[in-house]
Write a protein that holds these residues in place. Structure first.
Motif, PDB file in Angstrom:
ATOM      1  N   ARG A   1      33.151  54.172  63.214  1.00 47.66           N
ATOM      2  CA  ARG A   1      34.053  55.051  63.949  1.00 47.66           C
ATOM      3  C   ARG A   1      33.289  56.299  64.372  1.00 47.66           C
ATOM      4  O   ARG A   1      32.528  56.875  63.583  1.00 47.66           O
ATOM      5  N   ILE A   2      33.488  56.706  65.611  1.00 51.05           N
ATOM      6  CA  ILE A   2      32.901  57.943  66.124  1.00 51.05           C
ATOM      7  C   ILE A   2      33.895  59.058  65.825  1.00 51.05           C
ATOM      8  O   ILE A   2      34.988  59.092  66.381  1.00 51.05           O
ATOM      9  N   SER A   3      33.535  59.970  64.921  1.00 50.93           N
ATOM     10  CA  SER A   3      34.529  60.926  64.412  1.00 50.93           C
ATOM     11  C   SER A   3      35.036  61.882  65.481  1.00 50.93           C
ATOM     12  O   SER A   3      36.223  62.128  65.599  1.00 50.93           O
ATOM     13  N   SER A   4      34.173  62.460  66.275  1.00 50.82           N
ATOM     14  CA  SER A   4      34.576  63.395  67.331  1.00 50.82           C
ATOM     15  C   SER A   4      33.401  63.568  68.281  1.00 50.82           C
ATOM     16  O   SER A   4      32.260  63.735  67.836  1.00 50.82           O
TER      17      SER A   4
ATOM     18  N   THR B   1      29.557  61.181  61.551  1.00 48.97           N
ATOM     19  CA  THR B   1      29.990  62.576  61.562  1.00 48.97           C
ATOM     20  C   THR B   1      28.865  63.514  61.987  1.00 48.97           C
ATOM     21  O   THR B   1      27.684  63.169  61.974  1.00 48.97           O
ATOM     22  N   GLY B   2      29.270  64.713  62.323  1.00 45.54           N
ATOM     23  CA  GLY B   2      28.349  65.775  62.702  1.00 45.54           C
ATOM     24  C   GLY B   2      29.147  66.910  63.306  1.00 45.54           C
ATOM     25  O   GLY B   2      30.370  66.816  63.468  1.00 45.54           O
ATOM     26  N   VAL B   3      28.494  67.992  63.637  1.00 50.17           N
ATOM     27  CA  VAL B   3      29.168  69.111  64.280  1.00 50.17           C
ATOM     28  C   VAL B   3      29.374  68.818  65.762  1.00 50.17           C
ATOM     29  O   VAL B   3      30.445  69.044  66.325  1.00 50.17           O
TER      30      VAL B   3
ATOM     31  N   ASP C   1      34.977  59.020  46.377  1.00 46.84           N
ATOM     32  CA  ASP C   1      35.942  58.104  45.768  1.00 46.84           C
ATOM     33  C   ASP C   1      36.705  57.318  46.822  1.00 46.84           C
ATOM     34  O   ASP C   1      37.761  56.765  46.572  1.00 46.84           O
ATOM     35  N   ARG C   2      36.160  57.271  48.034  1.00 47.77           N
ATOM     36  CA  ARG C   2      36.803  56.552  49.131  1.00 47.77           C
ATOM     37  C   ARG C   2      36.150  55.197  49.336  1.00 47.77           C
ATOM     38  O   ARG C   2      35.128  54.872  48.732  1.00 47.77           O
ATOM     39  N   THR C   3      36.743  54.413  50.231  1.00 46.62           N
ATOM     40  CA  THR C   3      36.166  53.124  50.579  1.00 46.62           C
ATOM     41  C   THR C   3      35.172  53.260  51.720  1.00 46.62           C
ATOM     42  O   THR C   3      34.111  52.641  51.724  1.00 46.62           O
ATOM     43  N   ARG C   4      35.524  54.090  52.706  1.00 40.97           N
ATOM     44  CA  ARG C   4      34.688  54.259  53.897  1.00 40.97           C
ATOM     45  C   ARG C   4      33.556  55.263  53.629  1.00 40.97           C
ATOM     46  O   ARG C   4      33.736  56.248  52.922  1.00 40.97           O
ATOM     47  N   TYR C   5      32.417  55.016  54.232  1.00 44.92           N
ATOM     48  CA  TYR C   5      31.281  55.938  54.150  1.00 44.92           C
ATOM     49  C   TYR C   5      31.353  56.942  55.305  1.00 44.92           C
ATOM     50  O   TYR C   5      31.819  56.619  56.402  1.00 44.92           O
ATOM     51  N   PHE C   6      30.855  58.133  55.046  1.00 50.71           N
ATOM     52  CA  PHE C   6      30.748  59.169  56.069  1.00 50.71           C
ATOM     53  C   PHE C   6      29.268  59.486  56.245  1.00 50.71           C
ATOM     54  O   PHE C   6      28.610  59.959  55.315  1.00 50.71           O
ATOM     55  N   LEU C   7      28.777  59.172  57.433  1.00 51.17           N
ATOM     56  CA  LEU C   7      27.339  59.271  57.719  1.00 51.17           C
ATOM     57  C   LEU C   7      27.083  60.460  58.641  1.00 51.17           C
ATOM     58  O   LEU C   7      27.501  60.461  59.805  1.00 51.17           O
ATOM     59  N   LYS C   8      26.380  61.440  58.133  1.00 51.16           N
ATOM     60  CA  LYS C   8      26.033  62.623  58.927  1.00 51.16           C
ATOM     61  C   LYS C   8      24.802  62.315  59.768  1.00 51.16           C
ATOM     62  O   LYS C   8      23.762  61.928  59.250  1.00 51.16           O
ATOM     63  N   VAL C   9      24.935  62.501  61.095  1.00 53.89           N
ATOM     64  CA  VAL C   9      23.818  62.198  61.993  1.00 53.89           C
ATOM     65  C   VAL C   9      23.299  63.433  62.710  1.00 53.89           C
ATOM     66  O   VAL C   9      22.204  63.404  63.293  1.00 53.89           O
TER      67      VAL C   9
END
Length: 440
Positions: free
Chosen positions: A232-235, A200-202, A146-154
């Motif tokens: 954006r690079i999450s971490s 995103t990712g671990v 339900d957000r605007t931004r996508y979270f892409l797991k790589v």
């Protein structure tokens, strides 16, 4: 009751932990939605409850247990499905909690739709957990929920085995998708109208391990995707954040001046006890490099207080080192004893009250750094990706390119998912938000 024959089934989703978990929860919701199970809205009573858990600390486990009991008390007729790291590490404990019908391990999240379908037909309790040593498959995820931004797991899993950490036990070995498949997911997000993707990712800096490509190659490929205006690079671990990547982000088309870099301790002896793969000199160099190339960059830093071996002198060195860094914000958490970790054999236990004191010192330092950073942009114009309000009566808000959250009181609903120029007017430091107005 069959999923396919009952279109009125409603599910409540609750996520703990990292951005990766939020991405995976949204993927679960989409797959269940394709089978006729929709999210609850408003005051509706759920027929199912799905909890995506975290186990980074003992407090995380405790919060998950409390949440399960609370949901069971409030919705006693709704079966509870628990997945994530806590479910992987302590499946028997989770299965014994009231109301839990399905326990799905960390690598079985994307199979929850089939587990739910089977359960609704036979009402048989299931514990679906694969031994961590056997987890090898990369399961993709690219969602916005339900957000605007996508979270892409790589990427998923971790091979680092820091002495305090259970993530390798919960997530398995490092593995990642192909550049081609990940770019295709970004292209799909663009086709759906997405403007911003959080990678995103671990341990995303480990992307491509065992292959000829790497995380930098992935970033360059993603930067070419038409329609996506922000990444954006999450971490990313400091030893995996190359100078070459920093320099490239500074001139890239769509990668934002925003970094999140785990430090964990600002003392070299403690870093060695943690089995971290860098020292304070390397970390300091990375911060200086970012600020040299992108003076306006937002830099978030993870920090742990009260680890075994962190003497008062080492803590003071850590505090002084962090204070010297040109960073924006700290994510501070007290060290938590975790079963099966090598940290348990380290001498120098710090009591809980002292952990709490040290945490508060670092939090106050973080507050001061964020406030100073935010104040430096008051009066300037930054571009904000506006998002629909997360509650009735709240103004529209969004993030600047350099990750300052701004409430824009004169923004109208038609600007949802639009990137617009906003003049930053004032800072609400306690809530880490600015107010702004549209530049017409």
């Amino acid at each position: 009751m069959s999923v396919n024959n009952d279109q009125s089934i409603k599910a409540l989703y609750h996520t703990f932990g990292c951005k990766l978990n939020f991405s995976e929860t949204s993927t679960i919701a989409r797959s269940l939605g394709e089978k006729g199970i929709r999210r609850v809205s408003g005051a509706e009573t759920p027929d199912l409850i799905i909890i995506n858990s975290c186990s980074v600390t003992e407090l995380a486990d405790k919060k998950c247990r409390q949440t399960i009991r609370s949901f069971n008390k409030r919705y006693p007729e709704a079966p509870i499905i628990v997945t994530g790291c806590y479910a992987q590490l302590k499946s028997d404990e989770v299965a014994a909690l009231p109301g839990v019908a399905i326990v799905a391990g960390a690598d079985r999240k994307m199979d929850i739709d089939s587990f739910v379908e089977s359960f609704l037909n036979d009402r048989r309790k299931r514990v679906e957990v694969c031994p961590t040593k056997d987890i090898r498959e990369f399961r993709p995820s690219c969602e916005r929920g339900d957000r605007t931004r996508y979270f892409l797991k790589v990427q998923d899993g971790c091979d680092c085995w820091c002495t305090y950490c259970t993530i390798p036990l919960a997530r398995g070995r490092s593995r990642s998708g192909s550049i081609e498949s990940i770019v295709a997911q970004a292209e799909q997000a663009a086709a759906e109208g997405g403007k911003e993707i959080v990678i995103t990712g671990v341990n995303i800096g480990d992307f491509g391990k065992g292959r000829d490509d790497n995380f930098f190659d992935l970033c360059k490929a993603l930067d070419k995707v038409d329609g996506i205006e922000r990444y954006r690079i999450s971490s990313i671990e400091p030893d995996l954040l190359s100078d070459e990547l920093i320099d490239w982000v500074a001139q890239s088309r769509a990668f934002m001046p925003h970094f999140h870099i785990p430090l964990q301790a600002g003392n070299d002896e403690v870093l060695k006890l943690m089995h971290r793969r860098y020292d304070t000199a390397l970390f300091g160099h990375k911060i200086e490099r970012i600020k040299e190339k992108m003076p306006h960059a937002f830099i978030g830093v993870d920090l742990m207080t009260g680890t075994r071996g962190e003497s008062p002198e080492r803590f003071e060195e850590s505090r002084a080192f962090v204070d010297s860094l040109d960073i924006t914000r700290l994510h501070v958490f007290p060290y938590s004893e975790r079963p099966s970790t090598k940290a348990l054999s380290i001498d120098g236990v710090v009591n809980d009250s002292e952990k709490h004191r040290r945490t508060n010192i670092m939090l106050r330092l973080s507050e001061a750094k964020w406030a100073a950073y935010a104040e430096s942009f008051v009066g300037t114009v930054r571009y904000v990706l506006l998002e629909h309000p997360q509650g009735n009566g709240k103004p529209m808000a969004g993030f600047t390119d350099n990750y300052l959250r701004v409430e824009v009181k004169d923004a109208t609903p038609d600007l949802d998912n639009k990137i617009v120029p906003v003049r930053l007017l004032s800072v609400d430091a306690p809530n880490e938000v600015l107010t702004g107005e549209l530049v017409r």
